[in-house]
Structures are given as structure tokens and as C-alpha cells.
Design a protein around this motif. Structure first.
Motif, mmCIF file in Angstrom:
data_model
loop_
_atom_site.group_PDB
_atom_site.id
_atom_site.type_symbol
_atom_site.label_atom_id
_atom_site.label_comp_id
_atom_site.label_asym_id
_atom_site.label_seq_id
_atom_site.Cartn_x
_atom_site.Cartn_y
_atom_site.Cartn_z
ATOM 1 N N CYS A 93 0.833 -1.201 0.000
ATOM 2 C CA CYS A 93 0.000 0.000 0.000
ATOM 3 C C CYS A 93 0.868 1.252 0.000
ATOM 4 O O CYS A 93 2.070 1.187 0.264
ATOM 5 C CB CYS A 93 -0.996 -0.001 1.149
ATOM 6 S SG CYS A 93 -0.308 -0.186 2.769
ATOM 7 N N ALA A 94 0.247 2.364 -0.301
ATOM 8 C CA ALA A 94 0.943 3.651 -0.328
ATOM 9 C C ALA A 94 1.389 4.006 1.086
ATOM 10 O O ALA A 94 0.720 3.642 2.056
ATOM 11 C CB ALA A 94 0.014 4.725 -0.886
ATOM 12 N N LEU B 166 0.207 3.856 7.185
ATOM 13 C CA LEU B 166 0.094 4.338 8.564
ATOM 14 C C LEU B 166 -1.361 4.415 9.012
ATOM 15 O O LEU B 166 -1.694 4.085 10.151
ATOM 16 C CB LEU B 166 0.777 5.697 8.705
ATOM 17 C CG LEU B 166 2.290 5.679 8.485
ATOM 18 C CD1 LEU B 166 2.846 7.091 8.487
ATOM 19 C CD2 LEU B 166 2.970 4.812 9.532
ATOM 20 N N GLU B 167 -2.232 4.807 8.109
ATOM 21 C CA GLU B 167 -3.661 4.886 8.421
ATOM 22 C C GLU B 167 -4.232 3.498 8.724
ATOM 23 O O GLU B 167 -4.973 3.313 9.682
ATOM 24 C CB GLU B 167 -4.387 5.512 7.228
ATOM 25 C CG GLU B 167 -5.878 5.638 7.376
ATOM 26 C CD GLU B 167 -6.515 6.170 6.099
ATOM 27 O OE1 GLU B 167 -7.618 5.697 5.771
ATOM 28 O OE2 GLU B 167 -5.924 7.048 5.440
ATOM 29 N N GLU C 176 -7.912 -2.086 14.106
ATOM 30 C CA GLU C 176 -7.771 -3.380 14.765
ATOM 31 C C GLU C 176 -7.796 -4.483 13.697
ATOM 32 O O GLU C 176 -8.612 -4.448 12.779
ATOM 33 C CB GLU C 176 -8.925 -3.596 15.751
ATOM 34 C CG GLU C 176 -8.781 -4.850 16.567
ATOM 35 C CD GLU C 176 -9.876 -5.006 17.601
ATOM 36 O OE1 GLU C 176 -10.184 -6.156 17.927
ATOM 37 O OE2 GLU C 176 -10.405 -3.982 18.058
ATOM 38 N N GLY C 177 -6.897 -5.433 13.806
ATOM 39 C CA GLY C 177 -6.821 -6.519 12.838
ATOM 40 C C GLY C 177 -5.856 -6.258 11.703
ATOM 41 O O GLY C 177 -5.738 -7.067 10.786
ATOM 42 N N MET C 178 -5.168 -5.110 11.750
ATOM 43 C CA MET C 178 -4.178 -4.764 10.730
ATOM 44 C C MET C 178 -2.814 -4.669 11.390
ATOM 45 O O MET C 178 -2.695 -4.200 12.517
ATOM 46 C CB MET C 178 -4.503 -3.423 10.083
ATOM 47 C CG MET C 178 -5.874 -3.356 9.458
ATOM 48 S SD MET C 178 -6.021 -4.325 7.975
ATOM 49 C CE MET C 178 -5.360 -3.206 6.800
ATOM 50 N N ALA C 179 -1.767 -5.111 10.676
ATOM 51 C CA ALA C 179 -0.401 -5.063 11.210
ATOM 52 C C ALA C 179 0.568 -4.959 10.036
ATOM 53 O O ALA C 179 0.207 -5.278 8.896
ATOM 54 C CB ALA C 179 -0.109 -6.334 12.014
ATOM 55 N N PRO C 180 1.798 -4.513 10.312
ATOM 56 C CA PRO C 180 2.799 -4.566 9.239
ATOM 57 C C PRO C 180 3.017 -6.030 8.842
ATOM 58 O O PRO C 180 3.065 -6.903 9.704
ATOM 59 C CB PRO C 180 4.061 -3.987 9.890
ATOM 60 C CG PRO C 180 3.594 -3.263 11.108
ATOM 61 C CD PRO C 180 2.336 -3.940 11.544
ATOM 62 N N LYS D 253 6.189 -1.195 3.204
ATOM 63 C CA LYS D 253 4.797 -0.729 3.227
ATOM 64 C C LYS D 253 3.807 -1.797 2.763
ATOM 65 O O LYS D 253 2.864 -1.518 2.040
ATOM 66 C CB LYS D 253 4.619 0.568 2.410
ATOM 67 C CG LYS D 253 5.575 1.666 2.779
ATOM 68 C CD LYS D 253 5.484 2.027 4.243
ATOM 69 C CE LYS D 253 6.385 3.196 4.573
ATOM 70 N NZ LYS D 253 7.312 2.953 5.646
ATOM 71 N N TRP D 254 4.046 -3.022 3.219
ATOM 72 C CA TRP D 254 3.086 -4.102 3.032
ATOM 73 C C TRP D 254 2.339 -4.250 4.338
ATOM 74 O O TRP D 254 2.925 -4.207 5.418
ATOM 75 C CB TRP D 254 3.785 -5.409 2.669
ATOM 76 C CG TRP D 254 4.186 -5.484 1.231
ATOM 77 C CD1 TRP D 254 5.155 -4.768 0.610
ATOM 78 C CD2 TRP D 254 3.626 -6.342 0.242
ATOM 79 N NE1 TRP D 254 5.245 -5.119 -0.709
ATOM 80 C CE2 TRP D 254 4.317 -6.085 -0.963
ATOM 81 C CE3 TRP D 254 2.624 -7.291 0.258
ATOM 82 C CZ2 TRP D 254 4.017 -6.751 -2.141
ATOM 83 C CZ3 TRP D 254 2.331 -7.959 -0.919
ATOM 84 C CH2 TRP D 254 3.028 -7.691 -2.113
ATOM 85 N N VAL D 255 1.031 -4.433 4.243
ATOM 86 C CA VAL D 255 0.178 -4.557 5.423
ATOM 87 C C VAL D 255 -0.427 -5.959 5.477
ATOM 88 O O VAL D 255 -0.648 -6.589 4.440
ATOM 89 C CB VAL D 255 -0.909 -3.449 5.411
ATOM 90 C CG1 VAL D 255 -1.906 -3.656 4.309
ATOM 91 C CG2 VAL D 255 -1.586 -3.324 6.742
ATOM 92 N N LEU D 256 -0.657 -6.446 6.691
ATOM 93 C CA LEU D 256 -1.270 -7.757 6.908
ATOM 94 C C LEU D 256 -2.673 -7.562 7.459
ATOM 95 O O LEU D 256 -2.849 -6.916 8.492
ATOM 96 C CB LEU D 256 -0.436 -8.572 7.907
ATOM 97 C CG LEU D 256 -1.056 -9.871 8.411
ATOM 98 C CD1 LEU D 256 -1.113 -10.910 7.290
ATOM 99 C CD2 LEU D 256 -0.282 -10.408 9.597
ATOM 100 N N LEU D 257 -3.651 -8.093 6.756
ATOM 101 C CA LEU D 257 -5.016 -8.157 7.278
ATOM 102 C C LEU D 257 -5.098 -9.493 8.009
ATOM 103 O O LEU D 257 -5.022 -10.549 7.375
ATOM 104 C CB LEU D 257 -6.043 -8.115 6.156
ATOM 105 C CG LEU D 257 -6.258 -6.780 5.453
ATOM 106 C CD1 LEU D 257 -5.193 -6.528 4.413
ATOM 107 C CD2 LEU D 257 -7.623 -6.766 4.824
#
Length: 118
Positions: free
Chosen positions: A51-52, A57-58, A63-67, A75-79
Motif C-alpha cells: 500500500c501507499a 500508517l492509516e 484493529e486486525g491490521m499489522a505490518p 509498506k506491506w500490510v497484513l489483514l
């Protein structure tokens, strides 16, 4: 949101392909570069996306989101579960991930054209 929906959605992008890697991780790629990873062996299933930087950061505030492990610095996020976000938001994020990765993926090489002699 379920695994089949995410799979169909990811494969709807041009040149998108899937492969099973690292055990039970379904990787969605464009020209050999990963734009989404769906973990099939975690309960509940999880999803990693690029993600951008400002969106990263947003999203981490939810809750439920992490690097994403090993990829957070890029800048990859984990759902942590597939229902963390509403469907339209998740579709948007997958589309953004695809667009960012596709823009930097190696372009296919064109065959060299033969020159005509005069």
C-alpha cells in the motif's frame, strides 16, 4: 469476504497469475512480481498487500491490521482476517497494490525488428 472471492478478484487483473508458495500461501503476481498473498494455512485466513506510505500508517491504526512480516518496511500490510475491512475498501486496496506492483514489474521484451537493406 472469502478466499474464493479474493482469488477471483485478484485474477481479474490483466496478466495476473497465481502460484502456491511457502507451504500454503497463495501468491498473486503480475509479470512475476507479487501484489497479494493469501495465507491459506492460518485460521482465519490472512491477506498481505502493498500500500501507499500514507495509507500504510492509516491502516495500522485499525484493529486486525499489522505490518506484514518481513515486508512491513516496504509498506506491506497484513489483514489478520478477511473481514477487517468492508468489501469496497478491500477491493480498492487490492487494486492499488496491483497498480503499484505492475508499474514497477519488468516489461516484456519485444523481439528485435530486422532492418531492411536499401
Amino acid at each position: 469476504m472469502n478466499i474464493d472471492f479474493i482469488r477471483r478478484f485478484c485474477l481479474s487483473f490483466p496478466q495476473a497469475k497465481e502460484s502456491l508458495q511457502w507451504g500454503e500461501t497463495l501468491c498473486f503476481k503480475v509479470r512475476g512480481k507479487i501484489f497479494a498473498m493469501l495465507s491459506l494455512d492460518s485460521v482465519p485466513p490472512s491477506l498481505c498487500l502493498k500500500c501507499a506510505p500514507d495509507k500504510f500508517l492509516e491502516l495500522l491504526e485499525l484493529e486486525g491490521m499489522a505490518p506484514a512480516p518481513y515486508l512491513g518496511r516496504y509498506k506491506w500490510v497484513l489483514l489478520e482476517r478477511l473481514d477487517v475491512l468492508p468489501v469496497p475498501d478491500l477491493e480498492y486496496l487490492i487494486g492499488q497494490s496491483y497498480a503499484m506492483v505492475e508499474a514497477k514489474a519488468p516489461k516484456p521484451k519485444r523481439p528485435a525488428r530486422k532492418r531492411k537493406r536499401a
